[in-house]
Every structure is written in C-alpha cells, then in structure tokens.
Design an enzyme around this catalytic site. Structure first.
Site, PDB file in Angstrom:
ATOM      1  N   TYR A 106      -5.140  -4.530   2.862  1.00  0.00           N
ATOM      2  CA  TYR A 106      -6.173  -5.558   3.022  1.00  0.00           C
ATOM      3  C   TYR A 106      -7.368  -5.377   2.093  1.00  0.00           C
ATOM      4  O   TYR A 106      -7.756  -6.312   1.404  1.00  0.00           O
ATOM      5  CB  TYR A 106      -6.664  -5.688   4.477  1.00  0.00           C
ATOM      6  CG  TYR A 106      -7.616  -6.841   4.660  1.00  0.00           C
ATOM      7  CD1 TYR A 106      -7.137  -8.151   4.671  1.00  0.00           C
ATOM      8  CD2 TYR A 106      -8.986  -6.642   4.746  1.00  0.00           C
ATOM      9  CE1 TYR A 106      -8.004  -9.219   4.786  1.00  0.00           C
ATOM     10  CE2 TYR A 106      -9.864  -7.706   4.869  1.00  0.00           C
ATOM     11  CZ  TYR A 106      -9.368  -9.000   4.882  1.00  0.00           C
ATOM     12  OH  TYR A 106     -10.218 -10.057   4.990  1.00  0.00           O
ATOM     13  N   TYR A 132       3.660   5.848   1.241  1.00  0.00           N
ATOM     14  CA  TYR A 132       4.437   4.685   1.679  1.00  0.00           C
ATOM     15  C   TYR A 132       3.960   3.474   0.886  1.00  0.00           C
ATOM     16  O   TYR A 132       2.838   3.011   1.064  1.00  0.00           O
ATOM     17  CB  TYR A 132       4.248   4.488   3.184  1.00  0.00           C
ATOM     18  CG  TYR A 132       4.985   3.322   3.795  1.00  0.00           C
ATOM     19  CD1 TYR A 132       5.996   2.637   3.121  1.00  0.00           C
ATOM     20  CD2 TYR A 132       4.673   2.906   5.088  1.00  0.00           C
ATOM     21  CE1 TYR A 132       6.662   1.575   3.705  1.00  0.00           C
ATOM     22  CE2 TYR A 132       5.341   1.847   5.691  1.00  0.00           C
ATOM     23  CZ  TYR A 132       6.332   1.184   4.988  1.00  0.00           C
ATOM     24  OH  TYR A 132       6.985   0.128   5.573  1.00  0.00           O
ATOM     25  N   ARG A 137       3.530  -5.925   2.482  1.00  0.00           N
ATOM     26  CA  ARG A 137       2.626  -5.861   3.638  1.00  0.00           C
ATOM     27  C   ARG A 137       1.200  -5.507   3.249  1.00  0.00           C
ATOM     28  O   ARG A 137       0.249  -5.954   3.882  1.00  0.00           O
ATOM     29  CB  ARG A 137       3.143  -4.844   4.662  1.00  0.00           C
ATOM     30  CG  ARG A 137       4.341  -5.338   5.454  1.00  0.00           C
ATOM     31  CD  ARG A 137       4.719  -4.344   6.541  1.00  0.00           C
ATOM     32  NE  ARG A 137       5.867  -4.808   7.318  1.00  0.00           N
ATOM     33  CZ  ARG A 137       5.790  -5.521   8.439  1.00  0.00           C
ATOM     34  NH1 ARG A 137       4.604  -5.863   8.921  1.00  0.00           N
ATOM     35  NH2 ARG A 137       6.875  -5.883   9.074  1.00  0.00           N
ATOM     36  N   LYS A 160       8.019   6.869   0.264  1.00  0.00           N
ATOM     37  CA  LYS A 160       8.867   5.807   0.801  1.00  0.00           C
ATOM     38  C   LYS A 160       8.614   4.583  -0.073  1.00  0.00           C
ATOM     39  O   LYS A 160       7.554   3.961  -0.009  1.00  0.00           O
ATOM     40  CB  LYS A 160       8.512   5.514   2.262  1.00  0.00           C
ATOM     41  CG  LYS A 160       9.323   4.381   2.880  1.00  0.00           C
ATOM     42  CD  LYS A 160       8.898   4.095   4.315  1.00  0.00           C
ATOM     43  CE  LYS A 160       9.680   2.920   4.890  1.00  0.00           C
ATOM     44  NZ  LYS A 160       9.243   2.570   6.264  1.00  0.00           N
TER      45      LYS A 160
END
Length: 290
Positions: A106, A132, A137, A160
C-alpha cells in the site's frame, strides 16, 4: 529448512473464533502427507484480519502441534517496519524456525526503502528471513537487483517469488547463486521454477492435496523429471481452481466441502458465488476429493 512442498496453511474459524482443534488436525494431516514446512499467518491464513493476540496464538498453536517435526515459518510481515519487527520478535520468542515477510504493501516504498525495511528487521531480530514478493497484492515488485542486495545479509536466506515471471526468477538465481533459496509462490509455477533452480514451493494447493504436492517436489529433487511433469499437469486444473476467486476463498471452500474445516471467513472475505462454487465442486469431484 527451505525445500519441498511447504503449505501456506488456512486458518480455520468456528463461530468467529480461531478453531485450534481443527487447525492442529490439519497440521497432523500435513505432516503425515509429507509436507516439508508449515507456514501460519500468510495470505492464505487470513493474516490481514487476525488481531495481534490471535495472530500470535495461531503461530503458537502451529509450533506446539508441529513439536519440531518440520519447520514452522511464521508470517509476520506488515507495511510498517516497526510493526514487522514487533511481530517477528514475538514469533521468535514463541519458537518459530523462520519468518515470512511480505513486501511492504500500500505505501509503495522505493527499492531503497524495501532494502532498508528488510535490513532493519534482520538487524533487530536474529531469525532466518524469507522475503515474500507478490506484486499482485502489494502493488510493488522486489526487483532482482534488490533481492541480490538483500541476499548479502546473512539472515535473509530465501524468497517466496510470486510474480509468475520466469525471467525474473532466472535473474534472481543468476545474480544470487546459492546466497538465497528461491521458492515458488504460485503453484502453477512450482515445476518451471524448480527447473530453473528453485527448491520448492510455499503452496496453496498443498492445503487440498498435500501428498501429491510433496511428491512432485520430491521427484524433481530426485531427478525424476518426467514423472514430476506428469504430476504438474495432473495438478494444473486444481491449481487454477484455487484462484477462481480471491485466495483463500476457494481453498477454504474446498476444505469445507472435503469436511476438513467450516466454511467460515472474516469480512471483507465472504463465501463464493454459487456459480463459482459449482465450478470448484466439479474440479474436486474430478480428483475424487468429494
């Protein structure tokens, strides 16, 4: 610690509360099925809607249930560096083997800000860290050059990688070599990523078919590529079905249809549409899961 099929495990709820008994049962099933590590409180575990005390309780329950049989890699990432440090310290205190830290979301820091974020956590908490990267997202991609800088920090040991971009995976491995372990963050990329030099997956599909997910990764490690490829294509329809709607809605619905958990989510997540649930049922029936 970081290889094979590692499950990004769901968080079961019952009447709005964390269902510890069901959670422990899922973990036992995973260990029996060959899952290599348990990852509590990731995206699939609905970490975004867990209160702090719940978040820590989920991690603690995983650690106690696992009891040292496989690693527990606790999701403790946030878009605030101080909050990330706070949660990661608590995960270490509880006994987690490593921490999975999502890229700050964000607020969209620069690549320098991303580097400083992870460096600050690594300096504050002595625990192995898994980066990650999930731009779908977070609205931010950790570039391979930034991963290479971070790989020079001793406690940052794995990533990841969930961009789905094999060119990016290849560049990370080229730049970092053995300094960082690359793990798939999307089940449909596990096979190709491992062909490029990745070591496994932090998997959504493993929630539903843990034995098959573990076997595919093991076959690749053993060099049995033809059989691994067959399993990749066998699992492909299920991998796709896990994203008919936003994760973890389909995977949790699948587990509910299989009798493993209650079909219960935290708002703003909600139950699947009837049409998509019918599609999911068809896929599950094709695997004889329901």
């Amino acid at each position: 610690m970081f290889k094979g099929s590692m499950v990004a495990i769901v968080t079961p709820f019952s009447n709005g509360r964390f269902d510890e008994k069901t959670y422990s049962g899922l973990i036992e099933w995973h260990i029996e099925s060959g899952t290599s590590a348990i990852i509590p409180c990731g995206t699939t575990g609905e970490s975004a809607t867990l209160e702090y005390d719940e978040h820590y309780r989920v991690i603690e329950t995983a650690i106690k249930t696992v009891n040292g049989r496989v690693p527990v890699i606790a999701g403790t990432g946030a878009n605030s560096t101080e909050e990330t440090i706070k949660m990661t310290k608590e995960a270490k205190r509880l006994g987690a083997d490593a921490s999975l830290l999502v890229c700050p979301y964000y607020n969209k820091p620069t690549q320098e800000g991303v580097y400083r974020h992870y460096k600050a956590v690594a300096e504050a908490v002595d625990i192995p860290i898994v980066l990650y990267n999930v731009p779908g997202r977070t609205a931010l991609n950790i570039l391979p050059s930034t991963v290479a800088r971070l790989a020079a920090i001793e406690s940052i040991v794995a990533i990841k990688e969930a961009t789905g971009d094999m060119k990016q995976t290849s560049e990370i491995i080229r730049l970092c070599g053995d300094a960082i372990t690359v793990l798939s963050g999307d089940d449909f990329t596990t096979f190709p990523q491992m062909m490029l030099g990745g070591k496994g997956a932090i998997s959504v599909t493993a929630n539903v078919m843990p034995k098959e997910s573990a076997r595919m990764c093991a076959l690749i490690e053993q060099g049995n590529i033809d059989e691994a490829k067959r399993l990749h294509y066998y699992l492909d329809p299920l991998n796709a079905a896990m994203f008919i709607e936003t994760n973890p809605i389909p995977v949790k619905t699948a587990l509910a249809l299989m009798g493993k958990v209650k079909e219960e989510f935290r708002l703003p997540l909600c139950e699947m549409s009837v049409s998509n649930k019918d599609k999911l049922k068809d896929v599950l029936r094709s695997y004889k899961l329901i």
